[in-house]
Design an enzyme around this catalytic site. Structure first.
Site, PDB file in Angstrom:
ATOM      1  N   CYS A   2      -5.762 -48.910 -11.041  1.00  0.00           N
ATOM      2  CA  CYS A   2      -5.880 -47.247 -10.330  1.00  0.00           C
ATOM      3  C   CYS A   2      -4.745 -46.634 -11.127  1.00  0.00           C
ATOM      4  O   CYS A   2      -4.382 -46.332 -12.333  1.00  0.00           O
ATOM      5  CB  CYS A   2      -4.538 -48.206  -9.996  1.00  0.00           C
ATOM      6  SG  CYS A   2      -4.651 -49.957  -8.761  1.00  0.00           S
ATOM      7  N   ARG A  27     -10.154 -44.227 -16.288  1.00  0.00           N
ATOM      8  CA  ARG A  27      -9.352 -45.391 -16.775  1.00  0.00           C
ATOM      9  C   ARG A  27     -10.306 -46.461 -15.769  1.00  0.00           C
ATOM     10  O   ARG A  27      -9.940 -47.660 -15.798  1.00  0.00           O
ATOM     11  CB  ARG A  27      -8.226 -44.989 -15.603  1.00  0.00           C
ATOM     12  CG  ARG A  27      -7.546 -43.933 -15.861  1.00  0.00           C
ATOM     13  CD  ARG A  27      -6.206 -43.881 -15.347  1.00  0.00           C
ATOM     14  NE  ARG A  27      -5.465 -44.722 -14.740  1.00  0.00           N
ATOM     15  CZ  ARG A  27      -4.878 -45.008 -15.846  1.00  0.00           C
ATOM     16  NH1 ARG A  27      -4.476 -43.979 -17.598  1.00  0.00           N
ATOM     17  NH2 ARG A  27      -3.563 -45.870 -15.653  1.00  0.00           N
ATOM     18  N   TRP A  73      -8.187 -50.349  -8.635  1.00  0.00           N
ATOM     19  CA  TRP A  73      -8.989 -50.958  -9.268  1.00  0.00           C
ATOM     20  C   TRP A  73      -8.385 -52.236  -8.520  1.00  0.00           C
ATOM     21  O   TRP A  73      -7.028 -52.684  -8.362  1.00  0.00           O
ATOM     22  CB  TRP A  73      -8.675 -51.356 -10.681  1.00  0.00           C
ATOM     23  CG  TRP A  73      -9.411 -51.580 -11.290  1.00  0.00           C
ATOM     24  CD1 TRP A  73     -10.531 -51.307 -12.294  1.00  0.00           C
ATOM     25  CD2 TRP A  73      -9.206 -52.921 -12.050  1.00  0.00           C
ATOM     26  NE1 TRP A  73     -11.366 -52.621 -13.142  1.00  0.00           N
ATOM     27  CE2 TRP A  73      -9.886 -53.531 -13.030  1.00  0.00           C
ATOM     28  CE3 TRP A  73      -8.373 -53.979 -11.968  1.00  0.00           C
ATOM     29  CZ2 TRP A  73      -9.908 -54.999 -13.769  1.00  0.00           C
ATOM     30  CZ3 TRP A  73      -7.547 -54.542 -12.528  1.00  0.00           C
ATOM     31  CH2 TRP A  73      -9.118 -55.395 -14.004  1.00  0.00           C
ATOM     32  N   ASN A  99       0.197 -48.545  -7.784  1.00  0.00           N
ATOM     33  CA  ASN A  99      -0.853 -48.711  -8.471  1.00  0.00           C
ATOM     34  C   ASN A  99       0.194 -49.628  -8.884  1.00  0.00           C
ATOM     35  O   ASN A  99       2.268 -50.064  -8.260  1.00  0.00           O
ATOM     36  CB  ASN A  99      -0.516 -48.056 -10.021  1.00  0.00           C
ATOM     37  CG  ASN A  99      -1.200 -46.690 -10.024  1.00  0.00           C
ATOM     38  OD1 ASN A  99      -2.116 -47.196  -8.450  1.00  0.00           O
ATOM     39  ND2 ASN A  99      -1.079 -45.989 -11.013  1.00  0.00           N
ATOM     40  N   GLY A 100      -0.286 -51.388  -9.341  1.00  0.00           N
ATOM     41  CA  GLY A 100       0.941 -52.404  -9.230  1.00  0.00           C
ATOM     42  C   GLY A 100       0.434 -53.959  -8.365  1.00  0.00           C
ATOM     43  O   GLY A 100      -0.621 -53.190  -7.588  1.00  0.00           O
ATOM     44  N   GLU A 481     -14.131 -56.277 -33.567  1.00  0.00           N
ATOM     45  CA  GLU A 481     -13.858 -54.977 -33.018  1.00  0.00           C
ATOM     46  C   GLU A 481     -15.574 -55.358 -32.929  1.00  0.00           C
ATOM     47  O   GLU A 481     -15.912 -55.298 -31.663  1.00  0.00           O
ATOM     48  CB  GLU A 481     -13.233 -54.388 -34.159  1.00  0.00           C
ATOM     49  CG  GLU A 481     -13.472 -52.732 -33.878  1.00  0.00           C
ATOM     50  CD  GLU A 481     -12.990 -53.065 -32.387  1.00  0.00           C
ATOM     51  OE1 GLU A 481     -12.262 -54.181 -31.458  1.00  0.00           O
ATOM     52  OE2 GLU A 481     -12.721 -51.595 -31.727  1.00  0.00           O
ATOM     53  N   LYS A 485     -17.253 -54.558 -29.132  1.00  0.00           N
ATOM     54  CA  LYS A 485     -17.304 -52.949 -28.977  1.00  0.00           C
ATOM     55  C   LYS A 485     -18.937 -53.510 -28.187  1.00  0.00           C
ATOM     56  O   LYS A 485     -18.989 -53.107 -27.468  1.00  0.00           O
ATOM     57  CB  LYS A 485     -17.819 -52.345 -30.040  1.00  0.00           C
ATOM     58  CG  LYS A 485     -16.583 -51.501 -30.550  1.00  0.00           C
ATOM     59  CD  LYS A 485     -15.806 -50.369 -29.188  1.00  0.00           C
ATOM     60  CE  LYS A 485     -14.973 -50.912 -29.130  1.00  0.00           C
ATOM     61  NZ  LYS A 485     -13.433 -51.448 -29.211  1.00  0.00           N
ATOM     62  N   GLU A 488     -18.332 -55.525 -24.782  1.00  0.00           N
ATOM     63  CA  GLU A 488     -18.491 -54.614 -23.899  1.00  0.00           C
ATOM     64  C   GLU A 488     -19.089 -53.517 -22.891  1.00  0.00           C
ATOM     65  O   GLU A 488     -19.174 -53.364 -22.010  1.00  0.00           O
ATOM     66  CB  GLU A 488     -17.055 -53.240 -23.900  1.00  0.00           C
ATOM     67  CG  GLU A 488     -15.862 -54.086 -24.539  1.00  0.00           C
ATOM     68  CD  GLU A 488     -14.615 -53.508 -25.128  1.00  0.00           C
ATOM     69  OE1 GLU A 488     -13.382 -53.221 -24.890  1.00  0.00           O
ATOM     70  OE2 GLU A 488     -14.773 -53.050 -26.276  1.00  0.00           O
ATOM     71  N   HIS A 504     -19.077 -74.655 -39.909  1.00  0.00           N
ATOM     72  CA  HIS A 504     -18.699 -75.915 -39.294  1.00  0.00           C
ATOM     73  C   HIS A 504     -18.304 -76.282 -37.600  1.00  0.00           C
ATOM     74  O   HIS A 504     -17.775 -76.393 -37.008  1.00  0.00           O
ATOM     75  CB  HIS A 504     -17.141 -75.435 -39.564  1.00  0.00           C
ATOM     76  CG  HIS A 504     -16.575 -75.811 -40.802  1.00  0.00           C
ATOM     77  ND1 HIS A 504     -16.796 -76.803 -41.747  1.00  0.00           N
ATOM     78  CD2 HIS A 504     -16.114 -75.319 -41.854  1.00  0.00           C
ATOM     79  CE1 HIS A 504     -16.058 -76.222 -42.948  1.00  0.00           C
ATOM     80  NE2 HIS A 504     -15.858 -75.162 -43.115  1.00  0.00           N
ATOM     81  N   LYS A 600      -9.117 -48.695 -19.024  1.00  0.00           N
ATOM     82  CA  LYS A 600      -8.989 -48.244 -19.477  1.00  0.00           C
ATOM     83  C   LYS A 600      -7.797 -48.247 -20.321  1.00  0.00           C
ATOM     84  O   LYS A 600      -7.087 -49.062 -21.177  1.00  0.00           O
ATOM     85  CB  LYS A 600      -8.507 -46.511 -19.828  1.00  0.00           C
ATOM     86  CG  LYS A 600      -8.367 -46.074 -21.015  1.00  0.00           C
ATOM     87  CD  LYS A 600      -9.801 -46.264 -22.068  1.00  0.00           C
ATOM     88  CE  LYS A 600      -9.310 -45.469 -23.782  1.00  0.00           C
ATOM     89  NZ  LYS A 600      -9.532 -46.239 -24.514  1.00  0.00           N
TER      90      LYS A 600
HETATM   91  C1  F6R Z   1     -11.282 -52.504 -26.457  1.00  0.00           C
HETATM   92  C2  F6R Z   1     -10.500 -51.909 -25.440  1.00  0.00           C
HETATM   93  C3  F6R Z   1      -9.277 -52.624 -24.914  1.00  0.00           C
HETATM   94  C4  F6R Z   1      -8.122 -51.865 -25.098  1.00  0.00           C
HETATM   95  C5  F6R Z   1      -7.219 -52.828 -24.835  1.00  0.00           C
HETATM   96  C6  F6R Z   1      -5.281 -52.761 -25.286  1.00  0.00           C
HETATM   97  O1  F6R Z   1     -12.657 -51.775 -26.315  1.00  0.00           O
HETATM   98  O2  F6R Z   1     -10.640 -50.732 -25.548  1.00  0.00           O
HETATM   99  O3  F6R Z   1     -10.034 -53.820 -25.482  1.00  0.00           O
HETATM  100  O4  F6R Z   1      -7.906 -52.243 -26.441  1.00  0.00           O
HETATM  101  O5  F6R Z   1      -7.081 -52.856 -23.304  1.00  0.00           O
HETATM  102  O6  F6R Z   1      -5.165 -51.162 -24.477  1.00  0.00           O
HETATM  103  P1  F6R Z   1      -4.159 -50.819 -25.264  1.00  0.00           P
HETATM  104  O7  F6R Z   1      -3.902 -49.729 -26.644  1.00  0.00           O
HETATM  105  O8  F6R Z   1      -4.015 -49.316 -24.361  1.00  0.00           O
HETATM  106  O9  F6R Z   1      -2.965 -50.938 -25.334  1.00  0.00           O
END
Ligand code: F6R
Length: 605
Positions: A2, A27, A73, A99-100, A481, A485, A488, A504, A600
Site C-alpha cells: 500500500c 511498490r 495491496w 497502510n497496515g 539469487e 530472480k 520472480e 542427495h 517492492k
Molecule cells: C527480490 C526482492 C525481495 C526483497 C525483500 C526484502 O528481488 O526484491 O526479495 O529483497 O522483500 O526487501 P528489502 O531489501 O527492502 O528489505
C-alpha cells in the site's frame, strides 16, 4: 504494498495526488483511490486496477487544495472498487487512507454495528472512518484521531481528511512509514519519499506512536497522548530523474545497467590505500569494540537475505569470524539467543521490511549489538539501528532487487576487509582486495556490454518449465539469487541447491527438458563442481555455466566472467544471472517491473 500520498497548499490537490500515485505504482498494488476536500464536501473516487483506470473516472478534475490518495495491496477483502481506499464514514464527511492492519477490526466493527453503523466494505480500515466520525466532539482533528487510534490495536500509517476542517490534514504512524514533505506554503506527505522528490527534498520522518497535524504553512507533531515532539528535517539525497526509465523499457534493465556507478558510490570514500583496509564511518564502533566480536549474524528477507549470505561467507573467510545469515522473517519468531559478543547486521534495501524491522527490535530488546546495511536514507530500519552502512545505490524502482543486491554484497565485503585487517588479514591481502574492489565497477561495466551473449543463452529456456541453479559456498548464495530472480519475473519454477547436495535427492528430477545453471568459478572447488556437471549431463540434463576464462568445461552453454580475486568473484558472477532472468522474462512477455503478487517493500507481517 500500500501507498499513501497527501497534499495541502495553494495548488489544486488532485493532479499532485494522481502524480504521486504514479510514483508509488512501483511498490505493487491492486486498486487506487483519492479524496479531495472542497467547500465542506469530499469528492472521492476509487477503483480496482491501475492508477490509469482510476484516472478514467477523471478525479483530476476534482477542485480543492486539500486531499489524500492511496494505492492498495489487499489484506482484508479482495481487490475491488468497494474495498479500495479512501474509506468514508456514513455521512461522507471524513475519509481515511491506511497502510497496515487493524488487528482488532472485528471487535471494533461489532461495537460500531451496535451503534447502527452499516459497513460498505470488507476492509479493516473502514472502522477508522466511522470511529473518527463518532468520536468527533468538535476538538481539533488530531485530538479526535488520537482518541480513535488509542482504541486500535495493530499497525498503521494513515491519513485523515475532514471536509469541514479545510485547513488541516492529519497523519499518524505506528509500524508503517509516513514522511512529511515541506514545501513553500504547501505541505506534502507520503508513505514513501519517492512520491515527494518531485516537489521537495526537505522531509520529516514520523516515528511510531506519532501523529502530525499538517497545514499549508507547516506541521506539528505529538504523541498519541498529546505530548509535543520535536523533529529535525532531513534531505532526500535522490533526484527526481532517477525515477524515470529514460531510454529503457524496464526499470529492472535500467537498474542492472546502473550497477557499475552504484558500486562506485558504495565504495566511494571507503577504500584506504594507505593501510590497505576500508573505512566505514557510520558503523560507529571503535576498533577495540570490533575486536570483541566473536560472531556475526546477518538478517534480511528475500534478496537481502541472500546478499547477506554472500556477506557472511566473506566475513568468515576474510576476518575468520564465524558468520551466517538467516531470514529475518524466521529469526524474529524463534526466540533466538542474543549474545553480547555477536554483531547483528540488518540488511534491507527499503529499510521498511516489516519482518526485518521486527528482528531488529527483538535484538535491541534483548540487548544485542545491531547495525544496518540499508539503501534508503532515513528509513525506519536505518533509524532503528542507529548505525550502519548506507549503500548510496540510488532509488531502486523495479520490484526485484538487482543493483542493491550487488551493492549490499559490496558493503559487506567492505566490512569483511575492515574486520579482517583488524585481525589476521595481512597487508598484502588487504592491498590485493582493496585493489580488486577499485577494479570492480569497470569489470561490471565490461560484463554488461556483453549482454547479447546472455540474451542468446536465455534462448535455451524456451519451452522450459523448471530449472535448477547450483553452486558451492558463496556460489550457492549467488545461484539462489539467480533462481529467485528467474522465478520472480519469468514465473518459471527455479530451485537452487548446493551443488554438493544434488546427488542427495534433486538429481532424480534431472531430465533433458530441465536446464541447470551452475555457478562455476575457477576456485579450489572447481574440479568438484565439474563432477556435478558430469553427473547432470550423464542424465541428459543441459548445463549452462557461469564461469571464468580458461579451458572450456564440457557444457551446453556458457558465459565467462573475468576473474577478479577469488574471494570477491561472487560479486561478478551474480551480474550475468540477473541479465539471464531478465531476458528469459522478456521472451515470456511477463510484467517484469511489477511481477504478479509481489510488492517492492513488504511492510506487513
Ligand atoms: C527480490 C526482492 C525481495 C526483497 C525483500 C526484502 O528481488 O526484491 O526479495 O529483497 O522483500 O526487501 P528489502 O531489501 O527492502 O528489505
Amino acid at each position: 504494498m500500500c501507498g499513501i500520498v497527501g497534499y495541502i497548499g495553494k495548488r489544486q490537490a488532485a493532479p499532485i495526488l494522481i502524480e504521486g500515485l504514479h510514483r508509488l505504482e512501483y511498490r505493487g498494488y491492486d486498486s487506487a483511490g483519492i479524496a479531495v476536500g472542497n467547500k465542506g464536501r469530499l469528492k472521492v473516487a476509487k477503483r480496482k486496477g491501475r492508477v490509469r483506470e482510476l484516472e478514467a473516472l477523471e478525479p483530476q478534475k476534482f477542485r480543492g487544495v486539500q486531499g489524500i490518495a492511496h494505492t492498495r495491496w489487499a489484506t482484508h477483502g479482495e481487490p475491488s472498487d468497494l474495498n479500495a481506499h479512501p474509506h468514508s464514514d456514513t455521512s461522507g464527511r471524513y475519509a481515511v487512507v491506511h497502510n497496515g492492519i487493524v488487528e482488532n477490526a472485528a471487535a471494533l466493527k461489532a461495537q460500531l454495528g451496535q451503534r447502527g453503523v452499516v459497513f460498505r466494505s470488507e476492509t479493516d480500515t473502514e472502522v477508522l472512518a466511522h470511529l473518527i466520525a463518532l468520536l468527533d466532539d468538535g476538538s481539533p482533528l488530531e485530538t479526535v484521531v488520537a482518541e480513535a487510534l488509542r482504541r486500535v490495536v495493530g499497525a498503521y500509517g494513515l491519513a485523515v481528511i475532514d471536509a469541514e476542517r479545510p485547513d488541516t490534514l492529519v497523519v499518524a504512524r505506528n509500524g508503517s512509514p509516513i514522511v512529511l514533505g515541506i514545501g513553500d506554503k504547501e505541505m506534502f506527505f507520503a508513505s514513501d519519499p519517492a512520491a515527494l522528490v518531485r516537489h521537495t527534498a526537505s522531509v520529516v520522518h514520523l516515528d511510531d506512536g506519532e501523529i502530525a497535524t499538517v497545514r499549508a504553512d507547516g506541521y506539528e507533531t505529538r504523541t498519541l497522548d498529546g505530548a509535543a515532539t520535536i523533529k529535525t528535517p532531513s534531505t532526500i539525497p535522490w533526484k527526481d530523474e532517477a525515477f524515470d526509465k529514460g531510454q529503457f523499457t524496464h526499470f529492472m534493465r535500467k537498474e542492472i545497467g546502473e550497477q557499475a556507478d552504484a558500486v562506485r558510490r558504495t565504495l566511494s570514500g571507503r577504500l584506504d590505500t594507505r593501510f590497505h583496509t576500508t573505512h566505514l564511518g557510520g558503523i560507529e564502533l571503535e576498533a577495540r569494540d570490533l575486536l570483541d566480536i566473536r560472531r556475526v549474524k546477518i538478517l534480511g528477507c528475500g534478496a537481502a537475505y541472500l546478499s547477506g549470505r554472500v556477506g557472511a561467507h566473506l566475513i568468515e573467510q576474510l576476518a575468520r569470524i564465524p558468520a551466517d545469515a538467516e531470514p529475518a522473517s524466521e529469526f524474529r519468531y524463534r526466540n533466538a539467543v542474543i549474545e553480547r559478543d555477536t554483531l547483528y547486521i540488518a540488511v534491507s534495501q527499503s529499510g521498511e521490511t516489516f519482518d526485518t524491522l521486527a528482528a531488529v527490535q527483538e535484538i535491541k530488546r534483548k540487548g544485542g549489538r545491531i547495525m544496518g546495511v540499508v539503501n534508503v536514507v532515513g528509513s525506519t530500519i536505518a533509524r532503528e539501528c542507529g548505525r550502519g552502512v548506507y549503500l548510496h545505490a540510488g532509488p531502486e524502482v523495479a520490484v526485484v532487487s538487482t543493483k542493491t543486491f550487488t551493492c549490499t554484497a559490496v558493503a559487506l565485503a567492505l566490512l569483511a576487509i575492515h574486520l579482517g585487517r583488524l585481525r589476521d588479514l595481512s597487508v598484502a591481502n588487504g592491498a590485493r582486495l582493496v585493489a580488486a574492489l577499485q577494479a570492480l565497477p569497470d569489470r561490471i561495466a565490461g560484463i554488461l556490454e556483453r549482454e547479447p551473449e546472455i540474451a542468446k543463452l536465455a534462448g535455451r529456456f524456451q519451452g522450459v518449465e523448471h530449472a535448477f541453479y547450483v553452486g558451492r559456498a558463496a556460489g550457492h548464495a549467488i545461484a539462489s539469487e539467480g533462481a529467485l530472480k528467474l522465478k520472480e519475473i519469468s514465473y518459471l519454477h527455479a530451485e537452487a541447491y548446493p551443488a554438493s547436495e544434488l546427488k542427495h535427492g534433486p538429481l532424480a528430477l534431472i531430465e533433458p527438458g530441465t536446464p541447470t545453471v551452475i555457478v562455476l568459478p575457477r576456485d579450489d572447488l572447481y574440479s568438484k563442481s565439474l563432477s556435478t556437471v558430469e553427473e547432470i549431463r550423464a542424465r541428459g540434463g543441459p548445463v549452462i555455466a557461469i564461469t571464468h576464462p580458461g579451458e572450456r568445461p564440457a557444457v551446453d552453454g556458457l558465459f565467462e566472467v573475468p576473474a577478479l580475486e577469488p574471494e570477491l568473484d561472487p560479486l561478478l558472477l551474480n551480474i550475468p544471472l540477473q541479465l539471464l532472468a531478465y531476458h528469459v522474462a522478456l521472451q515470456r512477455g511477463t510484467d517484469i517491473d511489477q511481477p504478479r503478487n509481489l510488492a517492492k517493500s513488504v511492510t506487513v507481517e
